[in-house]
Design an enzyme around this catalytic site. Structure first.
Site, PDB file in Angstrom:
ATOM      1  N   HIS A 304      -0.259  -7.859  -0.266  1.00 22.36           N
ATOM      2  CA  HIS A 304      -0.282  -8.196  -1.579  1.00 22.36           C
ATOM      3  C   HIS A 304       0.339  -9.734  -1.747  1.00 22.36           C
ATOM      4  CE1 HIS A 304      -0.125  -8.268  -5.981  1.00 22.36           C
ATOM      5  NE2 HIS A 304      -1.170  -7.301  -5.849  1.00 22.36           N
ATOM      6  N   ASP A 361      -4.270   0.094  -3.917  1.00 27.52           N
ATOM      7  CA  ASP A 361      -5.700   0.737  -3.628  1.00 27.52           C
ATOM      8  C   ASP A 361      -5.324   1.522  -2.501  1.00 27.52           C
ATOM      9  OD1 ASP A 361      -6.467  -2.498  -4.277  1.00 27.52           O
ATOM     10  OD2 ASP A 361      -7.419  -0.584  -5.457  1.00 27.52           O
TER      11      ASP A 361
HETATM   12  C1  SDX Z   1      -5.601  -5.921  -5.474  1.00 32.33           C
HETATM   13  O1  SDX Z   1      -3.507 -10.112  -7.127  1.00 32.33           O
HETATM   14  C2  SDX Z   1      -3.266  -8.908  -7.451  1.00 32.33           C
HETATM   15  O2  SDX Z   1      -2.378  -8.541  -8.199  1.00 32.33           O
HETATM   16  C3  SDX Z   1      -4.511  -8.009  -7.294  1.00 32.33           C
HETATM   17  C4  SDX Z   1      -4.211  -6.414  -7.622  1.00 32.33           C
HETATM   18  C5  SDX Z   1      -4.462  -6.433  -9.079  1.00 32.33           C
HETATM   19  O3  SDX Z   1      -3.881  -5.203  -9.556  1.00 32.33           O
HETATM   20  O4  SDX Z   1      -5.126  -7.167  -9.668  1.00 32.33           O
HETATM   21  O5  SDX Z   1      -2.909  -5.896  -7.189  1.00 32.33           O
HETATM   22  C6  SDX Z   1      -5.164  -5.324  -6.753  1.00 32.33           C
HETATM   23  O6  SDX Z   1      -6.342  -6.728  -5.302  1.00 32.33           O
HETATM   24  C7  SDX Z   1      -4.597  -5.354  -4.328  1.00 32.33           C
HETATM   25  C8  SDX Z   1      -4.939  -5.857  -2.836  1.00 32.33           C
HETATM   26  C9  SDX Z   1      -6.312  -5.215  -2.309  1.00 32.33           C
HETATM   27  N1  SDX Z   1      -6.597  -5.911  -1.267  1.00 32.33           N
HETATM   28  C10 SDX Z   1      -6.533  -5.269   0.155  1.00 32.33           C
HETATM   29  O7  SDX Z   1      -5.867  -3.910   0.195  1.00 32.33           O
HETATM   30  C11 SDX Z   1      -7.178  -5.785   1.247  1.00 32.33           C
HETATM   31  C12 SDX Z   1      -6.185  -6.105   2.173  1.00 32.33           C
HETATM   32  N2  SDX Z   1      -5.114  -7.000   1.826  1.00 32.33           N
HETATM   33  C13 SDX Z   1      -5.356  -8.344   2.606  1.00 32.33           C
HETATM   34  O8  SDX Z   1      -6.303  -8.843   2.441  1.00 32.33           O
HETATM   35  C14 SDX Z   1      -4.134  -9.312   1.451  1.00 32.33           C
HETATM   36  O9  SDX Z   1      -2.862  -8.724   1.885  1.00 32.33           O
HETATM   37  C15 SDX Z   1      -4.344  -9.561   0.364  1.00 32.33           C
HETATM   38  C16 SDX Z   1      -5.737 -10.273   0.152  1.00 32.33           C
HETATM   39  C17 SDX Z   1      -4.368  -8.648  -0.649  1.00 32.33           C
HETATM   40  C18 SDX Z   1      -3.065 -10.751  -0.047  1.00 32.33           C
HETATM   41  O10 SDX Z   1      -3.476 -11.890   1.040  1.00 32.33           O
HETATM   42  P1  SDX Z   1      -2.815 -13.163   0.885  1.00 32.33           P
HETATM   43  O11 SDX Z   1      -1.866 -13.165  -0.021  1.00 32.33           O
HETATM   44  O12 SDX Z   1      -3.743 -14.212   0.582  1.00 32.33           O
HETATM   45  O13 SDX Z   1      -2.055 -13.232   2.334  1.00 32.33           O
HETATM   46  P2  SDX Z   1      -2.701 -13.969   3.610  1.00 32.33           P
HETATM   47  O14 SDX Z   1      -4.219 -13.382   3.587  1.00 32.33           O
HETATM   48  O15 SDX Z   1      -2.346 -15.364   3.636  1.00 32.33           O
HETATM   49  O16 SDX Z   1      -1.895 -13.160   4.759  1.00 32.33           O
HETATM   50  C19 SDX Z   1      -0.753 -13.310   5.044  1.00 32.33           C
HETATM   51  C20 SDX Z   1      -0.339 -12.851   6.540  1.00 32.33           C
HETATM   52  C21 SDX Z   1      -1.776 -13.415   7.435  1.00 32.33           C
HETATM   53  O17 SDX Z   1      -1.220 -13.237   8.605  1.00 32.33           O
HETATM   54  P3  SDX Z   1      -1.043 -14.737   9.526  1.00 32.33           P
HETATM   55  O18 SDX Z   1      -2.227 -15.569   9.700  1.00 32.33           O
HETATM   56  O19 SDX Z   1      -0.043 -15.573   8.686  1.00 32.33           O
HETATM   57  O20 SDX Z   1      -0.448 -14.465  10.865  1.00 32.33           O
HETATM   58  O21 SDX Z   1      -0.592 -11.616   6.472  1.00 32.33           O
HETATM   59  C22 SDX Z   1      -1.561 -11.055   7.287  1.00 32.33           C
HETATM   60  C23 SDX Z   1      -2.563 -12.069   7.360  1.00 32.33           C
HETATM   61  O22 SDX Z   1      -3.395 -11.843   8.338  1.00 32.33           O
HETATM   62  N3  SDX Z   1      -1.969  -9.930   6.309  1.00 32.33           N
HETATM   63  C24 SDX Z   1      -2.599  -8.738   6.656  1.00 32.33           C
HETATM   64  C25 SDX Z   1      -2.930  -8.067   5.935  1.00 32.33           C
HETATM   65  N4  SDX Z   1      -2.638  -8.709   4.812  1.00 32.33           N
HETATM   66  C26 SDX Z   1      -2.167  -9.894   5.039  1.00 32.33           C
HETATM   67  N5  SDX Z   1      -2.723  -8.313   8.181  1.00 32.33           N
HETATM   68  C27 SDX Z   1      -3.364  -7.218   8.302  1.00 32.33           C
HETATM   69  N6  SDX Z   1      -3.503  -6.293   7.362  1.00 32.33           N
HETATM   70  C28 SDX Z   1      -3.453  -6.767   6.026  1.00 32.33           C
HETATM   71  N7  SDX Z   1      -3.684  -5.773   5.185  1.00 32.33           N
END
Ligand code: SDX
Length: 426
Positions: A304, A361
């Site tokens: 998140h 989720d």
């Molecule tokens: C919702 O914003 C809100 O409040 C949203 C929400 C709401 O109520 O409105 O809470 C609802 O959208 C919840 C999130 C649902 N999405 C997912 O579950 C999809 C999986 N999660 C990710 O894609 C990710 O965690 C996000 C999109 C939710 C957040 O991404 P960020 O904050 O942009 O973080 P990032 O993509 O820059 O990741 C930082 C690091 C990366 O690794 P490095 O490149 O630094 O090595 O963390 C890793 C990412 O690869 N990472 C993950 C991961 N989430 C982040 N690696 C594996 N699995 C994951 N789920």
């Protein structure tokens, strides 16, 4: 006493005021930065950038706190209903009994959808995704419900019209997609009971309204009702900032929520678990793939932008899974898989170091499956829950005296100036 940040740039030294929020959050007000220094800021994804001052929702991502208008979400989940929480978000305070009766009465009065709108459903390809249909239908509402003359009345009527009709339209879309007769809303049923009845009642098998299931749906929608400046709420505010009507702004919010990185994750989690089950993948197989950079695959339902600890909503939903499944006497193998995946991920260094925990989720799809909601409608369920939050945020931006049209700057990295070349000289 106002605090300041000092910026020294070239021969210039400027001070920018620091704003302090109710809970001690600090923000540098950079609204004079470009005028004083010629500099702009750059922050892809707005990770460090606040877009507004808001009084609606407070989140503390480090402590896992979520409050609507100051009330902790777990108290609302315990004691409130979705309709009462919607009133709280939109009006800023819990309703008195008379106010709640009036609000509920308006929702009932507005629960029918214009009969001509049913024709729209007949013309969508059968395989259309319900989120695409919902976004189109909400955008089309402006054509059926033109602006009222009095602005205040317009907002109040439009608010209850949207909250009530989005539920009817979602159920209608499901019935028509299955070739079933549309079930109309009933004046004797609550908001959530009406939705379930419109979804699952049939002429040959009347739907049994179970109080525990209605309660679970209330809690599900309370937990989804707002979440400060997330992607889809930002879309609603940005589109609304052009002073377009509420229907168009909400239609944009629905489109933004559809994405698998946002609200579409609840559908993606179930598809991920079904893939694990079908292909006999272990939790570690999935976690290793999610950690790798070879593919864009991520552990859906984990991580998140704000929460760097367990999402407080996920905790409540996880508990609800066990309660709802045992009430319905359902053994869902995907729940066991989800718990196995969570346990493995929370022990994995990569997930620990990246502060990756279950978000709203991760378990929500298990509940929706138990209620009989089809997987491709999971994000529609999220949208119905989030609608009061979108409306409250849109209203707040419209009433903000300092609100401007949203128009970020950029840093140009393209070609320097060059002349046009006739085609034979290229
Ligand atoms: C919702 O914003 C809100 O409040 C949203 C929400 C709401 O109520 O409105 O809470 C609802 O959208 C919840 C999130 C649902 N999405 C997912 O579950 C999809 C999986 N999660 C990710 O894609 C990710 O965690 C996000 C999109 C939710 C957040 O991404 P960020 O904050 O942009 O973080 P990032 O993509 O820059 O990741 C930082 C690091 C990366 O690794 P490095 O490149 O630094 O090595 O963390 C890793 C990412 O690869 N990472 C993950 C991961 N989430 C982040 N690696 C594996 N699995 C994951 N789920």
């Amino acid at each position: 006493m106002t605090e300041y940040v000092k910026i020294i740039y070239g021969d210039k030294t400027i001070e920018l005021p620091v704003i302090t929020g109710t809970e001690g959050e600090k923000a540098v007000d950079i609204s004079t930065l470009r005028r004083k220094t010629g500099l702009i800021t750059l922050d892809p994804g707005y990770t460090n950038t606040g877009s507004c001052l808001s009084t609606i929702t407070f989140m503390d991502g480090e402590k896992g706190i979520l409050r609507y208008r100051g009330i902790p979400v777990d108290q609302l989940a315990e004691h409130s209903t979705f309709v009462e929480t919607a009133y709280l978000l939109i009006n800023g305070a819990l309703p008195k009994r008379k106010e709640l009766e009036t609000f509920s009465g308006l929702l009932n009065d507005q629960s029918l959808v214009h009969e001509d709108m049913q024709n729209f459903y007949q013309n969508f390809p059968r395989a259309s995704h319900p989120m695409g249909i919902l976004s189109s239908m909400v955008g089309a509402m402006r054509s059926f419900y033109p602006a009222l003359q009095i602005a205040e009345e317009e907002i109040n009527i439009t608010t209850t019209r949207l909250i009530s009709k989005i539920r009817t339209m979602a159920a209608m879309s499901y019935k028509i997609s299955r070739g079933h007769k549309v079930v109309y809303p009933r004046p004797d049923l609550s908001y959530c009971a009406n939705f379930l009845n419109m979804m699952f009642d049939t002429p040959v098998k009347p739907y049994h309204i179970d109080g525990d299931i209605v309660r679970a749906l209330n809690v599900f929608w309370i937990l989804h009702a707002d979440h400060e400046q997330n992607c889809s709420t930002t879309a609603v505010r940005v589109v609304g900032s052009g002073r377009v009507n509420l229907y168009a702004s909400i239609s944009a919010g629905i489109a933004a929520l559809w994405g698998p990185l946002h609200g579409g994750a609840n559908q993606a989690v179930i598809e991920m678990l079904q893939n694990m089950e079908k292909n006999g993948l272990s939790a570690n197989d999935v976690i290793e793939k999610a950690k790798g950079k070879e593919t864009s695959f991520r552990l859906m339902g984990f991580g998140h932008r704000v929460y760097k600890t367990y999402d407080p909503r996920a905790k409540i939903i996880k508990k609800m899974c066990d309660k709802v499944l045992s009430k319905l006497n359902i053994q869902d193998p995907l729940l066991a898989l989800a718990k196995e995946l969570e346990e493995a991920a929370l022990k994995d260094n990569y997930f620990v170091e990246h502060d990756l925990y279950p978000n709203v989720d991760f378990y929500s799809g298990i509940i929706l499956r138990a209620l009989g909601i089809p997987t491709n409608m999971f994000t529609v369920m999220f949208a119905i829950g989030r609608l009061p939050g979108w409306i409250a945020q849109w209203k707040e931006s419209m009433e903000d005296p300092d609100w401007k049209i949203s128009r970020p700057r950029q840093v140009y990295m393209g070609k320097p100036e060059r002349d046009y070349k006739p085609i034979d000289e290229r």
